[in-house]
Design a protein around this motif. Structure first.
Motif, short mmCIF file in Angstrom:
data_model
loop_
_atom_site.label_atom_id
_atom_site.label_comp_id
_atom_site.label_asym_id
_atom_site.label_seq_id
_atom_site.Cartn_x
_atom_site.Cartn_y
_atom_site.Cartn_z
N SER A 230 -11.08 -64.95 -11.76
CA SER A 230 -12.15 -65.94 -11.69
C SER A 230 -11.77 -67.19 -12.48
N LYS B 292 -17.41 -64.28 -15.30
CA LYS B 292 -16.94 -65.12 -16.38
C LYS B 292 -15.51 -65.56 -16.09
N SER B 293 -15.12 -66.71 -16.59
CA SER B 293 -13.80 -67.26 -16.31
C SER B 293 -12.72 -66.31 -16.84
N ASN C 203 -20.03 -68.36 -7.92
CA ASN C 203 -19.25 -67.60 -8.87
C ASN C 203 -20.15 -67.19 -10.04
N ASP D 237 -16.55 -73.07 -8.64
CA ASP D 237 -17.83 -72.44 -8.96
C ASP D 237 -18.64 -72.10 -7.71
N PHE E 41 -13.66 -71.13 -13.63
CA PHE E 41 -14.79 -72.04 -13.55
C PHE E 41 -14.44 -73.33 -12.81
N SER F 176 -17.93 -63.42 -6.69
CA SER F 176 -17.37 -64.77 -6.71
C SER F 176 -16.71 -65.01 -5.36
#
Length: 229
Positions: A106, A117-118, A114, A111, A108, A151
Motif C-alpha cells: 500500500s 496504512k502506507s 485505500n 489513495d 498513500f 485498497s
C-alpha cells in the motif's frame, strides 16, 4: 437500486454541457461531482453507475449515459470458490523451487479507495469476498495483510528473497479470513505477475470473465495501472 432517475440524468447532462460550453472539459468528473453534491447524490454510488455506462469524465458522461431510463446498480451475487478461491488460471504452471524478491504494498501516493496504512503488504482478495470498507463495484481490490481492509491500488517494492511455499504459509499464519486458503500456487501466481514490473510501479487487480466451450471462465489478473493524464 436506482442511483439516478431519468429526469436526473437529463438534468446532469444539461448541467455538464453548460459548464463545458463556458469552461471546457479537463477530462475529470469535476462538474459531475459538483452537480451530485448540490443534489445530494452519493458520490461512490454515482461513480459505480457512471463507470458501468462508460462515463469516466464529464464529456463521456454527456456522450454515453442513456437519457431515456433510470440508472440502476445491480446487486452482485458472487459465490466464493472454495477449490480455487483466488481464481488462479487453470493453465498456470509455477516454476519449481523459485525464489521471489518483489511484492505489492500500500502507498498513500495512490489513495483510490485505500483504507490500509502506507507500507502494508497487499494480496488480492478472493473472488466473492465482501470488502470491510466500500470500494467501487467496477473494481476488484487487494486486502491488507495487517488490517484486512481493501485498497484498489498498490505499488511494487523489493522484499527479502522468499519461496512461494514459505510466503503462502506466512500469509495463512496471519489467521485472516480472506487468506485462510492462500496456497503455494496462489503465491507463485501472485509473484509471477510482479517479477518483471519495475519497483515503484502502481498495480491493480481484477477478475476477467470469458465464455468458451466449457462455459464461463473467471480468472484473476494482477496488472500495471496506467493513469490517464
Amino acid at each position: 437500486m436506482t442511483i439516478l432517475t431519468e429526469n436526473q440524468v437529463t438534468e446532469l447532462c444539461v448541467f455538464i454541457e453548460n459548464r463545458i460550453e463556458k469552461i471546457g472539459c479537463d477530462h475529470s468528473l469535476k462538474y459531475t461531482f459538483e452537480w451530485a453534491e448540490k443534489n445530494g447524490i452519493d458520490k461512490s454510488d454515482l461513480i459505480d453507475v457512471l463507470e458501468s455506462n462508460g462515463g469516466f469524465c464529464d464529456c463521456e458522461v454527456t456522450f454515453n449515459l442513456p437519457e431515456d431510463c433510470d440508472l440502476e446498480l445491480e446487486s452482485e451475487n458472487k459465490e466464493m470458490d472454495f477449490k480455487n478461491p483466488f481464481k488462479i488460471p487453470l493453465n498456470f504452471q509455477p516454476t519449481e523451487n523459485k525464489v521471489y524478491t518483489k511484492a505489492i504494498f500500500s502507498s498513500f501516493e495512490y489513495d483510490h479507495n485505500n483504507y490500509t496504512k502506507s507500507g502494508e503488504l497487499l494480496i488480492p482478495a478472493p473472488f466473492g469476498f465482501k470488502p470491510k470498507k466500500r470500494v467501487r463495484k467496477s473494481m476488484h481490490f487487494f486486502n491488507g495483510t495487517e488490517s484486512e481492509l481493501p485498497s484498489e491500488i498498490g505499488v511494487v517494492k523489493e522484499i527479502e528473497p522468499i519461496s512461494g511455499k514459505e510466503f503462502a504459509k506466512r500469509i495463512r499464519d496471519l489467521k485472516l479470513d480472506s487468506f485462510s486458503k492462500f496456497s503455494e500456487r496462489d503465491a507463485d501466481y501472485y509473484f509471477s505477475r510482479i517479477e518483471k514490473i519495475d519497483i515503484g510501479k502502481p498495480m491493480g487487480t481484477h477478475f476477467m470473465e470469458g465464455t468458451g466451450i466449457g462455459g464461463t471462465k473467471i480468472e484473476l489478473k494482477v496488472h500495471k495501472v496506467i493513469f490517464r493524464k
